[in-house]
Motif scaffolding. Structure first.
Motif, short mmCIF file in Angstrom:
data_model
loop_
_atom_site.label_atom_id
_atom_site.label_comp_id
_atom_site.label_asym_id
_atom_site.label_seq_id
_atom_site.Cartn_x
_atom_site.Cartn_y
_atom_site.Cartn_z
N ALA A 164 0.84 -1.20 0.00
CA ALA A 164 0.00 0.00 0.00
C ALA A 164 0.87 1.25 0.00
O ALA A 164 0.58 2.22 -0.71
CB ALA A 164 -0.94 -0.01 1.21
N THR A 165 1.95 1.22 0.76
CA THR A 165 2.87 2.36 0.80
C THR A 165 3.48 2.60 -0.57
O THR A 165 3.62 3.75 -1.00
CB THR A 165 3.99 2.10 1.84
N GLY A 166 3.82 1.54 -1.28
CA GLY A 166 4.34 1.67 -2.64
C GLY A 166 3.34 2.33 -3.57
O GLY A 166 3.69 3.18 -4.39
N ASP A 167 2.07 1.95 -3.45
CA ASP A 167 1.04 2.56 -4.29
C ASP A 167 0.82 4.02 -3.93
O ASP A 167 0.66 4.86 -4.81
CB ASP A 167 -0.27 1.79 -4.20
N ILE A 168 0.80 4.32 -2.66
CA ILE A 168 0.65 5.72 -2.22
C ILE A 168 1.81 6.55 -2.77
O ILE A 168 1.60 7.66 -3.28
CB ILE A 168 0.57 5.81 -0.68
N THR A 169 3.01 5.99 -2.71
CA THR A 169 4.18 6.67 -3.25
C THR A 169 4.00 6.91 -4.75
O THR A 169 4.27 8.01 -5.25
CB THR A 169 5.45 5.83 -2.99
N ALA A 170 3.52 5.90 -5.47
CA ALA A 170 3.31 6.06 -6.92
C ALA A 170 2.28 7.15 -7.20
O ALA A 170 2.50 8.02 -8.05
CB ALA A 170 2.84 4.74 -7.53
N GLN A 171 1.17 7.12 -6.48
CA GLN A 171 0.11 8.09 -6.76
C GLN A 171 0.49 9.51 -6.35
O GLN A 171 0.13 10.47 -7.04
CB GLN A 171 -1.18 7.68 -6.04
N GLN A 172 1.21 9.64 -5.24
CA GLN A 172 1.50 10.98 -4.73
C GLN A 172 2.80 11.58 -5.25
O GLN A 172 2.84 12.76 -5.57
CB GLN A 172 1.48 10.98 -3.19
N LEU A 173 3.84 10.78 -5.35
CA LEU A 173 5.14 11.31 -5.77
C LEU A 173 5.40 11.19 -7.27
O LEU A 173 6.03 12.06 -7.85
CB LEU A 173 6.27 10.64 -4.99
N VAL A 174 4.93 10.10 -7.88
CA VAL A 174 5.17 9.90 -9.31
C VAL A 174 4.05 10.55 -10.14
O VAL A 174 4.31 11.37 -11.02
CB VAL A 174 5.30 8.40 -9.65
N GLU A 175 2.80 10.19 -9.82
CA GLU A 175 1.67 10.69 -10.60
C GLU A 175 1.17 12.05 -10.12
O GLU A 175 0.40 12.70 -10.81
CB GLU A 175 0.53 9.67 -10.55
N LYS A 176 1.58 12.45 -8.91
CA LYS A 176 1.22 13.75 -8.32
C LYS A 176 -0.30 13.98 -8.33
O LYS A 176 -0.78 15.02 -8.74
CB LYS A 176 1.96 14.89 -9.00
N ARG A 177 -1.04 12.99 -7.85
CA ARG A 177 -2.50 13.06 -7.84
C ARG A 177 -3.06 13.99 -6.77
O ARG A 177 -4.18 14.44 -6.90
CB ARG A 177 -3.09 11.65 -7.62
N GLY A 178 -2.34 14.17 -5.70
CA GLY A 178 -2.87 14.94 -4.57
C GLY A 178 -3.88 14.11 -3.79
O GLY A 178 -4.32 13.05 -4.24
N LEU A 179 -4.24 14.60 -2.61
CA LEU A 179 -5.15 13.84 -1.76
C LEU A 179 -6.54 13.67 -2.38
O LEU A 179 -7.14 12.61 -2.27
CB LEU A 179 -5.27 14.51 -0.39
N LYS A 180 -7.04 14.69 -3.05
CA LYS A 180 -8.38 14.60 -3.65
C LYS A 180 -8.42 13.61 -4.81
O LYS A 180 -9.43 12.98 -5.06
CB LYS A 180 -8.86 15.97 -4.11
N GLY A 181 -7.30 13.47 -5.51
CA GLY A 181 -7.26 12.58 -6.66
C GLY A 181 -6.77 11.18 -6.34
O GLY A 181 -6.66 10.33 -7.23
N HIS A 182 -6.46 10.92 -5.06
CA HIS A 182 -5.92 9.61 -4.69
C HIS A 182 -6.99 8.53 -4.84
O HIS A 182 -8.11 8.68 -4.41
CB HIS A 182 -5.42 9.64 -3.23
N ASP A 183 -6.61 7.44 -5.48
CA ASP A 183 -7.50 6.31 -5.70
C ASP A 183 -7.32 5.30 -4.57
O ASP A 183 -6.42 4.46 -4.59
CB ASP A 183 -7.19 5.67 -7.06
N LEU A 184 -8.18 5.40 -3.55
CA LEU A 184 -8.09 4.51 -2.39
C LEU A 184 -8.37 3.06 -2.76
O LEU A 184 -7.79 2.14 -2.16
CB LEU A 184 -9.05 4.97 -1.29
#
Length: 177
Positions: free
Chosen positions: A30-50
């Motif tokens: 899960a941490t790896g996915d959060i890293t991908a979404q936030q640091l690589v894809e720069k989705r932000g909290l509102k765009g995060h795909d839980l």
């Protein structure tokens, strides 16, 4: 604090190794996915795909954690040579020719299925590039893992390194939709 946490972890590991390593794997996937979404894809909290993060945690805890724990134990029991360097190389060769191709396929196929997409199409599009990238990273990681870490800490070590790797796999998987 860190030493106390490590002692606590070792206690849980001694009492329930498979469960402990599965839960640890779920958290780190899960941490790896959060890293991908936030640091690589720069989705932000509102765009995060839980849901996507949940799929990664589910796969990590229910599939990869138990399988990797079993696999590392198998290698430790069955791949034993008199020369320690050759033993490490033999274990890495087994890991990278048997385990890696299968588990990358299982990961990509599982993600596609959980997303309601075609596993066959996902594998055709992403398996070979992911495996080639794996071979640029993981042989070196596993040499360190199999040489210096005791069996009970190999899954944890691989999972910590996997934060970056899972970020990559999560990103590859999301790009193939």
């Amino acid at each position: 604090m860190v030493i106390g946490l490590f002692r606590w972890y070792n206690g849980r590991l001694a009492a329930r190794p498979l469960l402990t390593q599965s839960i640890t794997t779920a958290v780190l996937f899960a941490t790896g996915d959060i890293t991908a979404q936030q640091l690589v894809e720069k989705r932000g909290l509102k765009g995060h795909d839980l849901t996507r993060t949940g799929r990664m945690a589910l796969y990590g805890g229910c599939v990869f954690g138990p399988v990797a724990t079993t696999w590392f134990g198998f290698l430790a029991r069955r791949v034993n040579l008199k020369n320690p360097r050759l033993e490490t190389l033999a274990r890495v060769a087994c890991d990278q020719t048997l385990f890696a191709p299968v588990m990358i396929g299982v990961f990509l196929g599982s993600m596609a299925t959980m997303e309601g997409n075609s596993a066959k199409e996902r594998l055709e599009k992403t398996w070979w590039p992911a495996l080639r990238t794996n071979w640029m990273v993981w042989p070196f990681v596993q040499i360190i893992n199999f040489t210096f870490l005791p069996l009970q800490h190999r899954v944890l070590f691989a999972n910590v390194i996997s934060i970056g790797w899972n970020s990559y796999l999560s990103w590859v998987n999301s790009q193939s939709k």
